[in-house]
Design a protein around this motif. Structure first.
Motif, PDB file in Angstrom:
ATOM      1  N   HIS A   3       0.847  -1.195   0.000  1.00 55.86           N
ATOM      2  CA  HIS A   3       0.000   0.000   0.000  1.00 55.86           C
ATOM      3  C   HIS A   3       0.881   1.243   0.000  1.00 55.86           C
ATOM      4  O   HIS A   3       2.093   1.147   0.179  1.00 55.86           O
TER       5      HIS A   3
ATOM      6  N   HIS B 116       1.336   3.816   1.949  1.00 56.94           N
ATOM      7  CA  HIS B 116       1.805   4.546   3.136  1.00 56.94           C
ATOM      8  C   HIS B 116       3.323   4.675   3.097  1.00 56.94           C
ATOM      9  O   HIS B 116       4.018   3.820   2.548  1.00 56.94           O
TER      10      HIS B 116
ATOM     11  N   HIS C  96      -7.469  -0.519   5.820  1.00 63.58           N
ATOM     12  CA  HIS C  96      -6.332   0.179   6.437  1.00 63.58           C
ATOM     13  C   HIS C  96      -5.938   1.373   5.552  1.00 63.58           C
ATOM     14  O   HIS C  96      -5.693   2.472   6.037  1.00 63.58           O
TER      15      HIS C  96
HETATM   16 ZN   LIG Z   1      -0.011   1.363   6.530  1.00 66.73          ZN
END
Ligand SMILES: [Zn+2]
Ligand SMILES: [Zn+2]
Length: 333
Positions: free
Chosen positions: A83, A85, A185
């Motif tokens: 992902h 992030h 998330h």
């Molecule tokens: Zn994360």
């Protein structure tokens, strides 16, 4: 004591099973001392899953961890990010530049792009959400100052060469890893499943020590998406889970159950707080949910989480949101 002397772990590499190495990389975040990247043997090199956060000296930590298991950045044939992030994608630009590899990632990465392409607008949007949620001006200013210092912790924007959608396959020497989209998330979150070895590469969707976070404001119901993503992962019947933080673990189903239970417990607490104290702002729910008021340090993740629980309860009809044009307040549905 300066920040740089109290934190420091060093990058460390270790073999998990033959052909899979865990690369443990330091993080500058209080309470989250490290994140994991994984290297998986593939032909004459490796596929790298995730790559750690970008800050001064961070690429040397990744190189150090790789060297401990006999690998080099030039061995990376493909970078796959679970992902967008910063602790999973932050060094993507550096890794791609050093190795010439492709990057594969899920396309729902607007939550990251905004912070790079227009940081001021991104921050302004978060301030607006905080104001609507009832955060008073003084703590908001303190939080804002901290957020500005923090920066994006991402080396640069790299366009993915391939979109990690359901069913896309990543080939390695251990066999194919299939993408399972697992939003919740983060909207861009995917897990990777290797069925023959029953291994799940879970990013931040499942962690050994259960800990929840949801990105707020990009999809209508992140908590609902997260619960559906837990079902999707549970159905895979994986045995070994390689997570984005902490050690790998075996009892995948029990961890799925623990996540479901924690989400249900949190939802119930929020629902009860609204029933007892509503109409109430998200800011005033935070201490009822977490046992302490919002601080500049916790605002960045506790407020979005609280808002995500509220949105889920709203979608399911348990609470109602009303606004006077400035502040949103929540009451029982
Ligand atoms: Zn994360
Ligand atoms: Zn993470």
């Amino acid at each position: 004591m300066s920040l740089s002397t109290h934190r420091r772990e060093l990058g460390r590499g270790e073999r998990v099973v033959p052909g899979i190495w865990r690369l443990r990389l330091p993080l500058p975040w209080p309470g989250v001392p490290h994140c994991n990247a994984y290297a998986v043997a593939s032909g004459d090199g490796v596929v790298l899953f995730d790559c750690g956060l970008h800050e001064p000296g961070s690429l040397a930590q990744l190189e150090r961890a790789m060297e401990q298991v006999g690998l080099h950045l030039s061995d990376v044939r493909l970078l796959v990010c679970t992902h967008a992030h910063s602790d999973h994608y932050g060094q993507a630009a550096s890794v791609v530049e050093a190795s010439g590899c492709e990057l594969w990632m899920h396309p729902a990465d607007a939550h990251m792009r905004g912070s790079l392409e227009d940081p001021d607008a991104h921050l302004a949007r978060r301030v607006e959400v905080a104001r609507q949620s009832g955060v008073p001006l003084a703590p908001l200013r303190a939080w804002l100052a901290g957020a500005r210092d923090h920066g994006s912790e991402i080396a640069g924007l790299v366009e993915p060469d391939r979109a990690l959608l359901d069913g896309v396959v990543v080939e390695t020497d251990l066999g194919p890893w299939t993408v399972v989209e697992t939003p919740g998330h983060a909207p861009s979150h995917v897990c990777l499943h290797q069925p023959e070895h029953r291994v799940l590469l879970s990013g931040d969707h499942l962690l050994g020590r259960v800990s929840l976070y949801f990105d707020y404001g990009w999809t209508p119901d992140p908590v609902g998406e997260f619960l559906s993503s837990l079902d999707a992962v549970d159905a895979l019947d994986a045995r070994l889970c390689l997570s984005g933080h902490g050690r790998s673990f075996l009892d995948v189903h029990a961890h799925v159950e623990a996540n479901r239970a924690l989400v249900e417990e949190r939802l119930e607490r929020v629902r009860a707080a609204v029933a007892e104290h509503g109409p109430i702002t998200a800011y005033d729910i935070v201490p009822l949910l977490f046992g302490e008021a919002l601080t500049p340090l916790t605002a960045g993740w506790r407020l979005p989480k609280t808002l995500c629980y509220l949105r889920h309860l709203e979608v399911t009809g348990a609470v109602l949101c009303s606004t006077d044009g400035e502040t949103e307040r929540w009451s029982a549905g």
